[in-house]
Design a protein around this motif. Structure first.
Motif, PDB file in Angstrom:
ATOM      1  N   ARG A  66     -12.314   0.275  20.794  1.00  0.00           N
ATOM      2  CA  ARG A  66     -11.039   1.391  21.812  1.00  0.00           C
ATOM      3  C   ARG A  66     -10.302   0.722  21.960  1.00  0.00           C
ATOM      4  N   ARG A  67     -10.192  -0.837  22.676  1.00  0.00           N
ATOM      5  CA  ARG A  67      -9.600  -1.563  23.253  1.00  0.00           C
ATOM      6  C   ARG A  67      -8.434  -2.145  22.346  1.00  0.00           C
ATOM      7  N   GLU A  68      -9.124  -2.819  21.502  1.00  0.00           N
ATOM      8  CA  GLU A  68      -8.005  -3.306  20.382  1.00  0.00           C
ATOM      9  C   GLU A  68      -7.372  -2.454  19.535  1.00  0.00           C
ATOM     10  N   ARG A  69      -7.705  -1.439  19.408  1.00  0.00           N
ATOM     11  CA  ARG A  69      -7.201  -0.502  18.489  1.00  0.00           C
ATOM     12  C   ARG A  69      -5.920   0.572  19.216  1.00  0.00           C
ATOM     13  N   SER A  70      -5.674   0.424  20.807  1.00  0.00           N
ATOM     14  CA  SER A  70      -5.345   0.965  21.215  1.00  0.00           C
ATOM     15  C   SER A  70      -4.107   0.845  21.537  1.00  0.00           C
ATOM     16  N   LYS A  71      -4.442  -1.574  21.587  1.00  0.00           N
ATOM     17  CA  LYS A  71      -3.650  -2.798  21.810  1.00  0.00           C
ATOM     18  C   LYS A  71      -2.541  -2.325  20.146  1.00  0.00           C
ATOM     19  N   GLU A  72      -3.030  -2.034  19.122  1.00  0.00           N
ATOM     20  CA  GLU A  72      -2.535  -2.664  17.729  1.00  0.00           C
ATOM     21  C   GLU A  72      -1.623  -1.263  18.105  1.00  0.00           C
ATOM     22  N   LEU A  73      -1.875  -0.214  18.750  1.00  0.00           N
ATOM     23  CA  LEU A  73      -1.272   1.154  18.498  1.00  0.00           C
ATOM     24  C   LEU A  73      -0.444   0.723  19.621  1.00  0.00           C
ATOM     25  N   ARG A  74       0.345   0.059  20.408  1.00  0.00           N
ATOM     26  CA  ARG A  74       1.030   0.412  21.555  1.00  0.00           C
ATOM     27  C   ARG A  74       1.445  -0.502  20.645  1.00  0.00           C
ATOM     28  N   GLU A  75       1.363  -2.009  20.213  1.00  0.00           N
ATOM     29  CA  GLU A  75       2.084  -2.957  19.340  1.00  0.00           C
ATOM     30  C   GLU A  75       3.013  -2.629  18.505  1.00  0.00           C
ATOM     31  N   ALA A  76       2.373  -1.504  17.580  1.00  0.00           N
ATOM     32  CA  ALA A  76       3.506  -0.986  16.471  1.00  0.00           C
ATOM     33  C   ALA A  76       4.106   0.117  16.943  1.00  0.00           C
ATOM     34  N   GLU A  77       4.175   0.482  18.403  1.00  0.00           N
ATOM     35  CA  GLU A  77       4.640   0.930  18.904  1.00  0.00           C
ATOM     36  C   GLU A  77       6.444   0.408  19.252  1.00  0.00           C
ATOM     37  N   ASP A  78       6.038  -0.564  20.284  1.00  0.00           N
ATOM     38  CA  ASP A  78       6.679  -1.983  19.983  1.00  0.00           C
ATOM     39  C   ASP A  78       7.566  -2.032  19.175  1.00  0.00           C
ATOM     40  N   ASN A  79       7.258  -2.450  17.644  1.00  0.00           N
ATOM     41  CA  ASN A  79       7.539  -2.863  16.554  1.00  0.00           C
ATOM     42  C   ASN A  79       8.582  -1.935  16.354  1.00  0.00           C
ATOM     43  N   ASP A  80       8.527  -0.762  16.144  1.00  0.00           N
ATOM     44  CA  ASP A  80       9.219   0.832  16.348  1.00  0.00           C
ATOM     45  C   ASP A  80      10.342   0.472  16.474  1.00  0.00           C
ATOM     46  N   GLU A  81      10.561   0.076  18.064  1.00  0.00           N
ATOM     47  CA  GLU A  81      11.535   0.846  18.883  1.00  0.00           C
ATOM     48  C   GLU A  81      12.403  -0.421  18.857  1.00  0.00           C
TER      49      GLU A  81
END
Length: 81
Positions: A66-81
């Motif tokens: 879950r931590r890895e998935r959360s980190k991946e989602l945060r990184e993907a969100e940061d890349n979208d901006e």
């Protein structure tokens, strides 16, 4: 059976076993519950060590995923901006 469910069932069986033994030796009421809870905790600590460790390993792996998935989602969100 999943390790978490197995450990839970075994803990309950140990508790009810201690409850039964307490009843047979004449304990009743609140004292019976307290003595059974303490005895089952001590017995489970030693007798169910292997099952407890399996449960800990399963929970740790779920938390890590879950931590890895959360980190991946945060990184993907940061890349979208």
């Amino acid at each position: 059976m999943a390790p978490v469910a197995r450990y839970t069932v075994l803990r309950l069986l140990v508790f009810f076993g201690c409850l039964s033994v307490g009843w047979l030796v004449g304990l009743r009421g609140f004292l019976l519950l307290i003595v059974a809870a303490i005895a089952s905790t001590v017995i489970s600590f030693f007798a169910l060590n292997h099952f407890r460790q399996e449960t800990v390993d399963v929970v740790e792996s779920h938390v890590e995923r879950r931590r890895e998935r959360s980190k991946e989602l945060r990184e993907a969100e940061d890349n979208d901006e």
